[in-house]
Scaffold this active site. Structure first.
Site, PDB file in Angstrom:
ATOM      1  N   GLY A 100      11.183  -6.062  62.641  1.00  0.00           N
ATOM      2  CA  GLY A 100      11.404  -7.407  63.135  1.00  0.00           C
ATOM      3  C   GLY A 100      12.153  -8.347  62.203  1.00  0.00           C
ATOM      4  N   THR A 101      13.045  -7.808  61.363  1.00  0.00           N
ATOM      5  CA  THR A 101      13.800  -8.733  60.501  1.00  0.00           C
ATOM      6  C   THR A 101      14.779  -9.573  61.337  1.00  0.00           C
ATOM      7  OG1 THR A 101      15.556  -7.145  59.964  1.00  0.00           O
ATOM      8  CG2 THR A 101      13.649  -7.203  58.486  1.00  0.00           C
ATOM      9  N   ASN A 102      15.285  -9.014  62.415  1.00  0.00           N
ATOM     10  CA  ASN A 102      16.151  -9.820  63.292  1.00  0.00           C
ATOM     11  C   ASN A 102      15.340 -10.882  64.028  1.00  0.00           C
ATOM     12  OD1 ASN A 102      19.130  -8.997  63.392  1.00  0.00           O
ATOM     13  ND2 ASN A 102      18.054  -7.029  63.284  1.00  0.00           N
ATOM     14  N   MET A 108      13.796  -0.209  70.658  1.00  0.00           N
ATOM     15  CA  MET A 108      14.270   1.173  70.626  1.00  0.00           C
ATOM     16  C   MET A 108      13.928   1.955  71.892  1.00  0.00           C
ATOM     17  SD  MET A 108      15.856   1.231  67.816  1.00  0.00           S
ATOM     18  CE  MET A 108      15.928   0.546  66.169  1.00  0.00           C
ATOM     19  N   ILE A 155      15.823   2.738  75.851  1.00  0.00           N
ATOM     20  CA  ILE A 155      16.959   2.421  76.726  1.00  0.00           C
ATOM     21  C   ILE A 155      16.434   1.929  78.073  1.00  0.00           C
ATOM     22  CG2 ILE A 155      18.910   3.447  77.983  1.00  0.00           C
ATOM     23  CD1 ILE A 155      19.528   5.060  75.474  1.00  0.00           C
ATOM     24  N   LEU A 156      17.018   0.850  78.569  1.00  0.00           N
ATOM     25  CA  LEU A 156      16.559   0.244  79.809  1.00  0.00           C
ATOM     26  C   LEU A 156      17.426   0.692  80.978  1.00  0.00           C
ATOM     27  CD1 LEU A 156      16.026  -3.203  78.105  1.00  0.00           C
ATOM     28  CD2 LEU A 156      14.189  -1.746  79.018  1.00  0.00           C
ATOM     29  N   ASN A 186      21.837  -7.877  73.037  1.00  0.00           N
ATOM     30  CA  ASN A 186      21.366  -6.858  72.096  1.00  0.00           C
ATOM     31  C   ASN A 186      22.176  -6.952  70.811  1.00  0.00           C
ATOM     32  OD1 ASN A 186      20.068  -4.342  71.215  1.00  0.00           O
ATOM     33  ND2 ASN A 186      22.043  -3.362  71.598  1.00  0.00           N
ATOM     34  N   HIS A 229      23.551  -4.631  67.777  1.00  0.00           N
ATOM     35  CA  HIS A 229      23.769  -3.222  67.414  1.00  0.00           C
ATOM     36  C   HIS A 229      24.424  -3.187  66.026  1.00  0.00           C
ATOM     37  CE1 HIS A 229      24.327   1.029  67.942  1.00  0.00           C
ATOM     38  NE2 HIS A 229      25.541   0.877  67.447  1.00  0.00           N
TER      39      HIS A 229
END
Ligand code: GAR
Length: 206
Positions: A15-17, A94, A96-97, A111, A113
Site C-alpha cells: 500500500g505505498t501507493n 493484483m 484481473i477484473l 490503475n 502500472h
C-alpha cells in the site's frame, strides 16, 4: 461548493501507493475527491493498516470465500455501489477484473502500472516481474503509467506517464523502488485529482 467525489482505493499488498494518495489528500494535491473506502482482496494486506491509521473505512473480499470469480466481483461491486463510490483507484490490486466489472465502471477505474505502457504490461506483468522483464530486455529507461481500466489488461486510455532512468547494476528491487519514488507516488495522486476534477465538473459523465 461542489461535493468531493467518493474514491475507493483497491489494494492487495503493502500500500505505498495508497499512502501517497492519503498524503496527497492531506496536503491538498487531491481536493476534488475524498478517499472513502479501501477495499482489499487480501485480509493481511499492510495497506489496510495504513487506511485504518488514516481513519478510512476498510473492507476485505477474498476470492477463497467466494463461490467463483463472478461471485467475487459481485461482492466487490456491491461493496463499492453501497458506499456510493464514483472513482476506483487500483493501487497494487493484483487481480484481473472482467469486462462485466470494468464496463460497470466505464471511465471510472484508474490503475497504476510500473512501466511505460505498452512495454512490459498485460497479463502476467505485475509487481517485481515487470522490473525483472525490463532489466532482462536491457531498456535504459522505464517508468510508470496511470491509465483507465477496460477489459484489456493494461489496455485502457493512458492518463499520465513518467519516465525513470535505469542504472548500471540495478536489481529489480532497486528499480522498483526508484520507479515508485520518482514516478508512481507522484503521478498517481495527480492523475487521481485530474479525473476526480473532471467528474466533479461534469466533464466525464457522472
Ligand atoms: C506497485 O509498484 C504497482 O505499480 C504495482 O504493484 C506495486 C504495488 O505496491 N502494480 C502492478 O504491477 C499492477 N499490474 P504498493 O502496494 O506498495 O502500492
Amino acid at each position: 461548493m461542489l461535493t468531493p467525489v467518493k474514491i475507493a482505493v483497491m489494494v492487495s499488498g503493502g500500500g505505498t501507493n495508497l499512502q501517497a494518495l492519503i498524503d496527497a489528500e492531506a496536503s491538498g494535491i487531491i481536493k476534488s475527491g475524498k478517499i472513502s473506502l479501501v477495499l482489499s482482496n487480501k485480509a493481511d494486506a499492510f495497506a489496510l493498516t495504513r487506511a485504518s491509521r488514516a481513519g478510512i473505512p476498510t473492507a476485505v473480499v477474498e476470492k477463497k470465500d467466494c463461490k467463483d470469480a463472478s461471485d467475487f466481483e459481485s461482492r466487490l461491486i456491491e461493496m463499492l455501489d453501497s458506499n456510493g463510490i464514483e472513482i476506483i483507484v487500483l493501487a497494487g490490486f493484483m487481480s484481473i477484473l472482467s469486462e462485466r466489472f470494468t464496463s460497470h465502471y466505464r471511465d471510472r477505474i484508474i490503475n497504476v502500472h510500473p512501466s511505460l505502457i505498452p512495454s512490459f504490461c498485460g497479463k502476467g506483468f505485475y509487481g517485481l516481474r515487470v522490473h525483472e522483464a525490463a532489466l532482462a530486455y536491457g531498456v535504459k529507461v522505464s517508468g510508470a503509467t496511470v491509465h483507465f481500466v477496460n477489459e484489456i489488461p493494461d489496455g485502457g486510455r493512458i492518463i499520465m506517464q513518467r519516465a525513470v532512468e535505469v542504472r548500471e547494476g540495478d536489481t529489480p528491487e532497486i528499480l522498483q523502488r526508484r520507479i515508485m519514488e520518482e514516478a508512481e507516488w507522484k503521478i498517481l495522486p495527480l492523475a487521481c485529482e485530474l479525473v476526480a476534477k473532471e467528474i466533479r465538473e461534469g466533464k466525464l459523465e457522472r
